[in-house]
Design a protein around this motif. Structure first.
Motif, short mmCIF file in Angstrom:
data_model
loop_
_atom_site.label_atom_id
_atom_site.label_comp_id
_atom_site.label_asym_id
_atom_site.label_seq_id
_atom_site.Cartn_x
_atom_site.Cartn_y
_atom_site.Cartn_z
N THR A 32 0.83 -1.21 0.00
CA THR A 32 0.00 0.00 0.00
C THR A 32 0.86 1.26 0.00
OG1 THR A 32 -0.27 -0.14 2.40
CG2 THR A 32 -2.05 -1.04 1.05
N ASP A 33 2.02 1.22 0.67
CA ASP A 33 2.94 2.36 0.64
C ASP A 33 3.43 2.63 -0.77
OD1 ASP A 33 4.59 4.39 2.02
OD2 ASP A 33 6.27 3.11 1.41
N GLN A 34 3.77 1.58 -1.49
CA GLN A 34 4.22 1.73 -2.87
C GLN A 34 3.09 2.23 -3.77
OE1 GLN A 34 7.40 1.53 -4.07
NE2 GLN A 34 7.80 1.43 -1.89
N ASN A 35 1.87 1.81 -3.49
CA ASN A 35 0.72 2.29 -4.25
C ASN A 35 0.54 3.79 -4.05
OD1 ASN A 35 -1.41 2.02 -6.02
ND2 ASN A 35 -2.83 1.25 -4.49
N VAL A 36 0.71 4.27 -2.81
CA VAL A 36 0.63 5.71 -2.52
C VAL A 36 1.70 6.45 -3.31
CG1 VAL A 36 0.95 7.47 -0.74
CG2 VAL A 36 -0.45 5.47 -0.26
N LYS A 37 2.92 5.94 -3.29
CA LYS A 37 4.02 6.59 -4.03
C LYS A 37 3.73 6.61 -5.53
CE LYS A 37 7.51 5.48 -0.60
NZ LYS A 37 8.62 4.61 -0.23
N ASN A 38 3.17 5.54 -6.04
CA ASN A 38 2.83 5.47 -7.46
C ASN A 38 1.77 6.53 -7.81
OD1 ASN A 38 2.55 4.41 -10.14
ND2 ASN A 38 0.74 3.31 -9.45
N LYS A 39 0.75 6.64 -6.99
CA LYS A 39 -0.31 7.61 -7.27
C LYS A 39 0.20 9.05 -7.11
CE LYS A 39 -3.52 4.84 -8.46
NZ LYS A 39 -3.98 4.82 -9.84
N TRP A 40 1.15 9.26 -6.19
CA TRP A 40 1.73 10.60 -6.08
C TRP A 40 2.52 10.92 -7.35
CZ3 TRP A 40 0.85 15.02 -4.29
CH2 TRP A 40 1.81 16.02 -4.40
N GLY A 41 3.18 9.91 -7.90
CA GLY A 41 3.89 10.10 -9.16
C GLY A 41 2.93 10.52 -10.26
N ASP A 42 1.71 9.95 -10.26
CA ASP A 42 0.70 10.35 -11.24
C ASP A 42 0.30 11.82 -11.05
OD1 ASP A 42 0.75 7.76 -12.20
OD2 ASP A 42 -1.16 7.17 -11.26
N VAL A 43 0.16 12.24 -9.80
CA VAL A 43 -0.17 13.65 -9.51
C VAL A 43 0.93 14.55 -10.05
CG1 VAL A 43 -0.49 15.38 -7.68
CG2 VAL A 43 -1.61 13.15 -7.49
N GLU A 44 2.18 14.22 -9.75
CA GLU A 44 3.30 15.04 -10.21
C GLU A 44 3.38 15.07 -11.74
OE1 GLU A 44 6.72 15.11 -6.87
OE2 GLU A 44 6.55 13.22 -7.97
N THR A 45 3.08 13.94 -12.37
CA THR A 45 3.09 13.88 -13.84
C THR A 45 2.09 14.86 -14.43
OG1 THR A 45 3.81 11.58 -13.82
CG2 THR A 45 2.71 12.35 -15.82
N GLN A 46 0.90 14.92 -13.84
CA GLN A 46 -0.12 15.83 -14.37
C GLN A 46 0.24 17.29 -14.12
OE1 GLN A 46 -2.17 14.75 -16.51
NE2 GLN A 46 -1.56 12.65 -16.04
N TYR A 47 0.84 17.57 -12.95
CA TYR A 47 1.30 18.94 -12.71
C TYR A 47 2.43 19.30 -13.68
CZ TYR A 47 -1.47 20.05 -8.61
OH TYR A 47 -2.51 20.35 -7.76
N GLN A 48 3.28 18.35 -13.98
CA GLN A 48 4.36 18.60 -14.95
C GLN A 48 3.77 18.88 -16.32
OE1 GLN A 48 7.79 18.84 -14.34
NE2 GLN A 48 7.64 19.76 -16.36
N ARG A 49 2.74 18.14 -16.68
CA ARG A 49 2.07 18.37 -17.96
C ARG A 49 1.54 19.80 -18.02
NH1 ARG A 49 -1.01 16.01 -22.16
NH2 ARG A 49 -2.99 17.07 -22.49
N ARG A 50 0.91 20.25 -16.93
CA ARG A 50 0.38 21.61 -16.89
C ARG A 50 1.51 22.62 -16.97
NH1 ARG A 50 -3.21 23.82 -11.98
NH2 ARG A 50 -1.22 23.82 -10.90
N THR A 51 2.59 22.39 -16.24
CA THR A 51 3.74 23.31 -16.27
C THR A 51 4.31 23.39 -17.68
OG1 THR A 51 4.24 22.79 -13.97
CG2 THR A 51 6.01 23.76 -15.25
#
Length: 197
Positions: A32-51
Motif C-alpha cells: 500500500t505504501d508503494q501504491n501511494v508513491k505510485n499515485k503521487w507520481g501520477d499527480v506530479e506527472t499531471q502537474y508537470q504536464r500543466r507546467t
C-alpha cells in the motif's frame, strides 16, 4: 513427550505464527505504501504536464511584442518556484508547500490569461487555441490524479491505523500519510456579479 518438549513446541509454534503474521502485515504495508508513491507520481506527472503547457504558451505570448511583460514575468517566477519544491508525501507541511506553490502558479496564470483576452491577435493563433483545449483537459487530469491519490492514502491509512496492523506498522516505521487537501478558501462559494447595463 515431556512437558519441557511440549512447552518448546508451543513456544516455537507461537513464534512461527507471529512471524508469519508479521511478514504478511509487513508485505501488505509495503504494497500500500508503494501504491501511494505510485499515485503521487501520477499527480506530479499531471502537474508537470500543466507546467509544460504553461511554458509553451508563455513562449507564444513572449513573441507578442505588445504584450504586458510584468504579468508574464509574474507567471515565469511562479512557474520557477512551483517546479523547485521537493515533496515528501509523508510530511503534510511539504505537501502544503507544494499545494501553495501550485495555487500561486495557477493564480498568476489566470491573471495572465485575463490580460491575454485583450489581445485578439494572440487569441486567434493556433498555439493559443490548442493551449486552451489542452489546459482544460489537463486540469481534469490533475483533479482525477489528486482524487486517486487521496483514495490510496485512505487505504494506506486504514491499514496503518486498524488493529492489529497498527501494532506492526509502528514496529516497521509506517505512519499515517497526509491527504491532498483543497486550496485554502475553496470551501467558500465564489462571489459572482454580473453587471448588466
Amino acid at each position: 513427550m515431556s512437558t519441557r518438549n511440549l512447552s518448546l513446541i508451543v513456544i516455537l509454534a507461537i513464534i512461527l505464527l507471529f512471524g508469519g503474521c508479521a511478514c504478511s502485515k509487513y508485505n501488505g504495508l509495503v504494497k500500500t505504501d508503494q501504491n501511494v508513491k505510485n499515485k503521487w507520481g501520477d499527480v506530479e506527472t499531471q502537474y508537470q504536464r500543466r507546467t509544460d503547457l504553461y511554458q509553451s504558451i508563455i513562449h507564444t505570448i513572449e513573441g507578442s511584442a505588445t504584450f504586458e511583460k510584468t504579468t508574464l514575468k509574474e507567471v515565469i517566477a511562479a512557474r520557477a518556484s512551483a517546479t523547485q519544491i521537493k515533496v515528501d508525501i509523508n510530511d503534510s507541511a511539504s505537501l502544503g508547500q507544494f499545494q501553495r506553490a501550485q495555487a500561486n502558479l495557477q493564480g498568476s496564470f489566470a491573471r495572465l490569461m485575463a490580460v491575454a483576452e485583450a489581445y485578439p491577435e494572440l487569441r486567434t493563433t493556433e498555439q493559443f487555441k490548442d493551449f486552451q483545449t489542452n489546459i482544460a483537459g489537463t486540469e481534469n487530469r490533475i483533479n482525477n490524479a489528486r482524487r486517486e491519490f487521496n483514495a490510496v492514502v485512505n487505504d494506506y491509512n486504514l491499514q496503518v491505523k486498524t488493529f492489529p496492523n497498527n501494532i506492526f506498522s509502528g514496529m516497521f516505521g509506517y505512519h499515517e500519510k497526509p491527504y491532498y487537501k483543497a486550496d485554502p478558501g475553496t470551501e467558500n462559494a465564489p462571489d459572482v456579479h454580473f453587471d448588466i447595463k
